[in-house]
Design a protein around this motif. Sequence first.
Motif, PDB file in Angstrom:
ATOM      1  N   GLN A   1       0.823  -1.202   0.000  1.00  0.00           N
ATOM      2  CA  GLN A   1       0.000   0.000   0.000  1.00  0.00           C
ATOM      3  C   GLN A   1       0.861   1.257   0.000  1.00  0.00           C
ATOM      4  OE1 GLN A   1      -3.260  -0.281   2.635  1.00  0.00           O
ATOM      5  NE2 GLN A   1      -3.700   1.910   2.708  1.00  0.00           N
ATOM      6  N   ASP A   2       1.870   1.290   0.856  1.00  0.00           N
ATOM      7  CA  ASP A   2       2.727   2.471   0.943  1.00  0.00           C
ATOM      8  C   ASP A   2       3.556   2.641  -0.334  1.00  0.00           C
ATOM      9  OD1 ASP A   2       1.767   3.061   3.444  1.00  0.00           O
ATOM     10  OD2 ASP A   2       3.446   2.126   4.515  1.00  0.00           O
ATOM     11  N   GLU A   3       4.070   1.527  -0.867  1.00  0.00           N
ATOM     12  CA  GLU A   3       4.860   1.619  -2.099  1.00  0.00           C
ATOM     13  C   GLU A   3       4.036   2.192  -3.237  1.00  0.00           C
ATOM     14  OE1 GLU A   3       7.950  -2.170  -1.612  1.00  0.00           O
ATOM     15  OE2 GLU A   3       6.011  -2.424  -2.619  1.00  0.00           O
ATOM     16  N   TYR A   4       2.800   1.755  -3.347  1.00  0.00           N
ATOM     17  CA  TYR A   4       1.974   2.219  -4.460  1.00  0.00           C
ATOM     18  C   TYR A   4       1.694   3.709  -4.340  1.00  0.00           C
ATOM     19  CZ  TYR A   4      -1.192   1.643  -8.375  1.00  0.00           C
ATOM     20  OH  TYR A   4      -1.773   1.728  -9.617  1.00  0.00           O
ATOM     21  N   LEU A   5       1.346   4.152  -3.156  1.00  0.00           N
ATOM     22  CA  LEU A   5       1.067   5.577  -2.979  1.00  0.00           C
ATOM     23  C   LEU A   5       2.334   6.415  -3.163  1.00  0.00           C
ATOM     24  CD1 LEU A   5      -1.359   5.377   0.071  1.00  0.00           C
ATOM     25  CD2 LEU A   5      -1.951   5.940  -2.299  1.00  0.00           C
ATOM     26  N   GLU A   6       3.454   5.915  -2.692  1.00  0.00           N
ATOM     27  CA  GLU A   6       4.718   6.638  -2.886  1.00  0.00           C
ATOM     28  C   GLU A   6       5.055   6.764  -4.358  1.00  0.00           C
ATOM     29  OE1 GLU A   6       7.520   4.460  -0.579  1.00  0.00           O
ATOM     30  OE2 GLU A   6       6.698   5.117   1.355  1.00  0.00           O
ATOM     31  N   LEU A   7       4.762   5.712  -5.136  1.00  0.00           N
ATOM     32  CA  LEU A   7       5.008   5.778  -6.575  1.00  0.00           C
ATOM     33  C   LEU A   7       4.125   6.845  -7.219  1.00  0.00           C
ATOM     34  CD1 LEU A   7       6.297   4.633  -9.163  1.00  0.00           C
ATOM     35  CD2 LEU A   7       4.420   2.965  -9.235  1.00  0.00           C
ATOM     36  N   MET A   8       2.845   6.882  -6.865  1.00  0.00           N
ATOM     37  CA  MET A   8       1.954   7.889  -7.429  1.00  0.00           C
ATOM     38  C   MET A   8       2.418   9.303  -7.050  1.00  0.00           C
ATOM     39  SD  MET A   8      -0.147   6.137  -9.215  1.00  0.00           S
ATOM     40  CE  MET A   8       1.104   4.870  -9.432  1.00  0.00           C
ATOM     41  N   ASP A   9       2.930   9.453  -5.845  1.00  0.00           N
ATOM     42  CA  ASP A   9       3.422  10.766  -5.415  1.00  0.00           C
ATOM     43  C   ASP A   9       4.686  11.154  -6.172  1.00  0.00           C
ATOM     44  OD1 ASP A   9       1.342  11.131  -3.653  1.00  0.00           O
ATOM     45  OD2 ASP A   9       2.448  10.380  -1.912  1.00  0.00           O
ATOM     46  N   ARG A  10       5.524  10.188  -6.447  1.00  0.00           N
ATOM     47  CA  ARG A  10       6.727  10.535  -7.214  1.00  0.00           C
ATOM     48  C   ARG A  10       6.356  10.959  -8.629  1.00  0.00           C
ATOM     49  NH1 ARG A  10      12.628   7.622  -8.168  1.00  0.00           N
ATOM     50  NH2 ARG A  10      13.372   9.314  -9.525  1.00  0.00           N
ATOM     51  N   PHE A  11       5.397  10.277  -9.240  1.00  0.00           N
ATOM     52  CA  PHE A  11       4.952  10.708 -10.566  1.00  0.00           C
ATOM     53  C   PHE A  11       4.519  12.178 -10.522  1.00  0.00           C
ATOM     54  CE2 PHE A  11       3.882   6.102 -11.704  1.00  0.00           C
ATOM     55  CZ  PHE A  11       4.926   5.993 -12.599  1.00  0.00           C
ATOM     56  N   LYS A  12       3.789  12.552  -9.493  1.00  0.00           N
ATOM     57  CA  LYS A  12       3.335  13.938  -9.391  1.00  0.00           C
ATOM     58  C   LYS A  12       4.509  14.885  -9.198  1.00  0.00           C
ATOM     59  CE  LYS A  12      -0.641  14.820  -7.412  1.00  0.00           C
ATOM     60  NZ  LYS A  12      -1.783  14.914  -6.477  1.00  0.00           N
ATOM     61  N   ARG A  13       5.464  14.497  -8.360  1.00  0.00           N
ATOM     62  CA  ARG A  13       6.634  15.357  -8.162  1.00  0.00           C
ATOM     63  C   ARG A  13       7.421  15.534  -9.461  1.00  0.00           C
ATOM     64  NH1 ARG A  13       7.324  12.126  -3.589  1.00  0.00           N
ATOM     65  NH2 ARG A  13       9.177  11.112  -4.504  1.00  0.00           N
ATOM     66  N   GLU A  14       7.449  14.489 -10.278  1.00  0.00           N
ATOM     67  CA  GLU A  14       8.176  14.540 -11.546  1.00  0.00           C
ATOM     68  C   GLU A  14       7.370  15.240 -12.639  1.00  0.00           C
ATOM     69  OE1 GLU A  14      11.198  12.914 -12.432  1.00  0.00           O
ATOM     70  OE2 GLU A  14      11.678  12.046 -10.467  1.00  0.00           O
ATOM     71  N   GLY A  15       6.149  15.668 -12.319  1.00  0.00           N
ATOM     72  CA  GLY A  15       5.311  16.336 -13.310  1.00  0.00           C
ATOM     73  C   GLY A  15       4.765  15.394 -14.354  1.00  0.00           C
ATOM     74  N   ILE A  16       4.557  14.115 -13.995  1.00  0.00           N
ATOM     75  CA  ILE A  16       4.060  13.106 -14.935  1.00  0.00           C
ATOM     76  C   ILE A  16       2.604  12.820 -14.588  1.00  0.00           C
ATOM     77  CG2 ILE A  16       4.365  10.778 -15.814  1.00  0.00           C
ATOM     78  CD1 ILE A  16       7.282  10.922 -14.897  1.00  0.00           C
ATOM     79  N   PRO A  17       1.658  13.170 -15.444  1.00  0.00           N
ATOM     80  CA  PRO A  17       0.239  13.018 -15.118  1.00  0.00           C
ATOM     81  C   PRO A  17      -0.278  11.601 -15.372  1.00  0.00           C
ATOM     82  CG  PRO A  17       0.483  14.142 -17.222  1.00  0.00           C
ATOM     83  CD  PRO A  17       1.873  13.881 -16.721  1.00  0.00           C
ATOM     84  N   PHE A  18      -1.077  11.104 -14.452  1.00  0.00           N
ATOM     85  CA  PHE A  18      -1.828   9.867 -14.624  1.00  0.00           C
ATOM     86  C   PHE A  18      -3.256  10.099 -14.164  1.00  0.00           C
ATOM     87  CE2 PHE A  18       2.408   8.004 -14.722  1.00  0.00           C
ATOM     88  CZ  PHE A  18       2.264   7.036 -15.716  1.00  0.00           C
ATOM     89  N   THR A  19      -4.182   9.417 -14.821  1.00  0.00           N
ATOM     90  CA  THR A  19      -5.598   9.570 -14.474  1.00  0.00           C
ATOM     91  C   THR A  19      -6.226   8.266 -14.008  1.00  0.00           C
ATOM     92  OG1 THR A  19      -6.267   9.150 -16.768  1.00  0.00           O
ATOM     93  CG2 THR A  19      -5.895  11.447 -16.130  1.00  0.00           C
ATOM     94  N   THR A  20      -5.563   7.135 -14.315  1.00  0.00           N
ATOM     95  CA  THR A  20      -6.155   5.836 -14.014  1.00  0.00           C
ATOM     96  C   THR A  20      -5.120   4.930 -13.367  1.00  0.00           C
ATOM     97  OG1 THR A  20      -7.608   6.057 -15.939  1.00  0.00           O
ATOM     98  CG2 THR A  20      -7.422   3.862 -14.954  1.00  0.00           C
ATOM     99  N   SER A  21      -5.500   4.349 -12.249  1.00  0.00           N
ATOM    100  CA  SER A  21      -4.643   3.431 -11.510  1.00  0.00           C
ATOM    101  C   SER A  21      -5.171   2.019 -11.714  1.00  0.00           C
ATOM    102  CB  SER A  21      -4.655   3.790 -10.021  1.00  0.00           C
ATOM    103  OG  SER A  21      -4.105   2.749  -9.247  1.00  0.00           O
ATOM    104  N   VAL A  22      -4.347   1.166 -12.338  1.00  0.00           N
ATOM    105  CA  VAL A  22      -4.712  -0.227 -12.566  1.00  0.00           C
ATOM    106  C   VAL A  22      -3.930  -1.079 -11.574  1.00  0.00           C
ATOM    107  CG1 VAL A  22      -4.843  -2.096 -14.249  1.00  0.00           C
ATOM    108  CG2 VAL A  22      -4.994   0.289 -15.017  1.00  0.00           C
ATOM    109  N   ILE A  23      -4.629  -1.822 -10.717  1.00  0.00           N
ATOM    110  CA  ILE A  23      -3.964  -2.695  -9.755  1.00  0.00           C
ATOM    111  C   ILE A  23      -4.209  -4.131 -10.194  1.00  0.00           C
ATOM    112  CG2 ILE A  23      -3.694  -3.313  -7.335  1.00  0.00           C
ATOM    113  CD1 ILE A  23      -4.803  -0.615  -6.563  1.00  0.00           C
TER     114      ILE A  23
END
Length: 836
Positions: free
Chosen positions: A213-235
Motif C-alpha cells: 500500500q505504501d509503495e503504491y502511494l509513494e510511486l503515485m506521489d513521485r509521478f506527481k513530483r516529476e510532473g508526470i500526469p496519470f488519471t487511471t490506476s490499474v492494480i
Amino acid sequence: MRASSIVQGDHWRIGILTESLIRFEWSDSGEFEDNPTQMVVSRDFGTQPRFTVTHRNGLLIIDTPALYITYDGKPFSKEGLSVVIKGMADTQFNTWHYGDEPKHNLKGTARTLDEADGEIALGDGVISRDGWAVIDDSAANVIVLTDEVNGKPNPLGAWIMPRDHQETDLYFFGYGRRYSEAVRDFYRLAGPTPLLPRFALGNWWSRYYRYTQDEYLELMDRFKREGIPFTTSVIDMDWHRVDDIDPKYGSGWTGYSWNRQLFPDHKALLHDLHRRGLKVTLNVHPRDGVRAFEDDYRQVAKRVGIDPATEEAVEFDLTNPDFVSAYLDMHHRLEAEGVDFWWLDWQQGGVTRQPGLDPLWALNHLHYLDSGRGHGWPLTFSRYAGPGSHRYPVGFSGDTVVTWKSLQFQPYFTATASNIGYGWWSHDIGGHMCGYRDEHLEARWYQLGAFSPINRLHSSNSQFMGKEPWNFSADVRHAMVDALRLRHMMLPYLYTMNYRAAFEGMPLVEPMYWADPNNPQAYEVPDEFRFGTQLLVAPIVSDDDDSARLGRADAWLPQGEWYDFFDGRRYGSSNPSGRRLEVWRAIDRIPVFAQAGGIVPLQELGDGDAVNDLDNPQSLRVLVFPGANGRFAMIEDDGVFVPSAQSAQIGESDIHTATTRMSFNWRDAGRTDADGDSSSLFTVAPVEGKTDAVPSQRDWTMVFRGVADVNPVDIGVNIDDTPCDGVETSYDARTLSLSVTVRQVPSSAGLNVAIRGGLHIADNPVEHDALNVLMHAQMPYGSKEHAMRAIYEQGVRAIGALRTFKTAPSFGDGLFAANGMPDAVIGALTEILLRD
C-alpha cells in the motif's frame, strides 16, 4: 426490420436494411429471428431504402442503387444466390456468391495479443477492396426481455438466450469503397460506440507487481513530483489473496478478497488514490467461481442454494441468474469501498453451459450494463469478444512480448480494428513480458501510446521490467515524460473525438485508405493512420540508425500542405496521388503532421497536486497551422452520462455539453492593411450549451505553428469587439511558432485575434536542420564538412530546380555521392532538402 423492406418466402427472408446492407436468412422451419443478438441491436434504420423486385426465369432479382441481387428461392448455394456490387470496375472480385471466401478483406481485429511476438491472424472487417464483406450471425445467442429465467427472477430485465430454432443468418455489406459509410451503418446495426469518461483518455499506470500500500502511494506521489500526469490506476491481481490459500481450494488466480498483508487498509488506499486524482480498476480472473476462503463466500453461497458450512465452491456460471445476481452484488460491495470499474481478465476459453454463449462476451455485456446502474458512467476493461464488442469499451489487447516485432504490428492492428468498429483498444504500452531491454524501443512505444486510443503502460512482475521513466537514460527518460505530458495535454482534442466516435460513428484512429479509398498509395502505409480530424501519425517502429542517430518511418502525405506537429516544418504534396517519403526523427518525437488550416486544442498542464487534473481546463493552448482556413468545435460536458443521449446528434444532447467553436481565416478579405494585404483572423466563439460546465473565464494561448515572425503591433485582439490590453506575444524560431496569449477571457464572450497584413508561412530552415543532422551523425568529420559545403554551395540552388521534378532524385547518386556518407544520413538530408 420494417415490413416494407422485407422480401420473403416460406423458408427464406431477405431484409434490405440499406441500399448496401442486406440480411439473408434461411430457415428450414420457416421461423425467423427478430430479437437482438449478441451482435445486432437494431435492424430498422429509420429510412426506407430504394429497391425494386423482379421475377424472371425462376430468379428473384432485387435491384438497389448499389447492389444487384439474384436468388433462386432454394436453400442458399453458390449457384443460387449472388450479389454484384455496382461501380467497382477496377476489381474482378466484385461479385459475391454464397459461400465465397473474401479475397481482399481489409481485416478487423482479434481477441487478444497474449504472448504475441509480432503479427497474428485477424478476423474480417466490414470493408474490402473488392467492395463486399459478410458477417455470419447464425450462431449468435439472442437477447430477450424477460422477468424470469428458468423460473428464477432475472436481475437484469433482459437475458441472453439460445435461439429457439436454427437458421442461416448473414449480413452482407456491399458498400464498394465507401468505407466509413459501411462502418457507420455497422454501428447502426450493432449499436453506437459509447462515450468514454474523460479520465479514460488520460494516462493509465498498470503493472503486474506485488506493491504494498505504501509503495503504491509513494510511486503515485513521485509521478506527481516529476510532473508526470496519470488519471487511471490499474492494480493487477495481487490486490487480492494469492499465496496464502489452502491448496484444497485451488490456485490463487481467482480472488475477490483484499490481500491485507500488502494492503492493510484498502479503503484508505482507494480514498488516497481518488484524492490524488486517480480512478481505480482492479484485475479479476473469475473462472474459479467463489470459494470458501473469500470474504463474500457466505452471502454468495446462500444466494445460489449452497450451505456455507459445506465449503462447496460456488461455480462460475453466467447462465444461472442466481449466480449472476450474487456475483454482481459481490462486486457492488467492493465498488462501494471505492473501486471505479473492473478489469475482466478472462483467458479461459469460450465455453459456458449455454451453447454458443462465449463467457467473455457475457462478462463484457453483463458488467458493462451493470456498471451503468443508477445513472453511473458505464465502463469495462476487457478483451474483444467478436463483432459488436465495441459496445463494451475499453479493450485490453493482452500480454505482448517486449520486442520491436511486437511494436511494429501494433499501429496496423489498432487501425484495422476500426474496420469492425472497435475503436478503443488499450495495449500494453512498452510491452508486457519476455523479450529484451531496449531503451529506444520503450521510448518509441511510449510515443505510439500518446497517439493511441488508450494509453496504458503495463509490464510483468519482473523486477527489471518497470516502465518508470527514471529507470532509463536521460534522452529516453525525457522522451517518455514528454509523451506522457503531451497525452494529458491532448485531453480537449481527445474528448472532442470521443463525442465524434459516439455520435458520428468515426473512430479516433482511421486507416489511411478510409479517406482515400481509390488511391493505391493509401494502402501501402500500414503503420500510418489518421488520429482524429486534424492529425496524421507515422510512428517509428524500428530501431534508430546508428550512424544518423535517427529513427525512420515510411510516410505518405495526401495531396495538400502539411506541417510537422512539433516543429512547424512545411511539407508540400502537390501530386493528386499524394507523396511518399522517408521521415527521420531523433528519439525525442515521432512524425506527426497537421494539414494546412488544422486546429488542435490542448490544455496547459497543472503543477504539483494539479498535475492529474481532469476538470475542463481553465488554460488552453491551441495549435493553429497556416496556409488554409480551418474550423474546430471543441466539446466538453458536465461529467454526467446520459444513456438516452447515445442516439442523439451532437448539439441535441440537451444541457450536458458545452461547445466552443474556433475558426481560422487564413486570408480575411474583409480586413486589410494600408497596402491592401488581407489579415489572418482566429476566432473563438462564445461557449454554447451548458455554459456552467466550463470555467467562467479562460486563458487562451494561440500558437500559430509554421509561420514567420510578425511585429507585435500588427497583432490586434478583441473581446466582444472591445480591444484587449495585456496581450502577451512571443516567437519561437526553433518551432517556427508565433504565440499570442490572452488571459481571463469570459467564456460567454467572443475572442478575435487578427494579424494585420496576414501571417506568412515560414521558410523551412534547411541549412540549420541539415547542420543539426550532420552534427549528431556518427561519421568522419571530413565527410561532414564536405556534405555541408555541398549543401551551402549547391543545396539551395538544387532545391529550386528540384521543385520541377515529379519524383525526388536520389542525392546518394549526386550531391553526396563523393562523401562516402551513410545511407541513413543521406536519407535524413534528402527529407530536409525536399520537404516543401
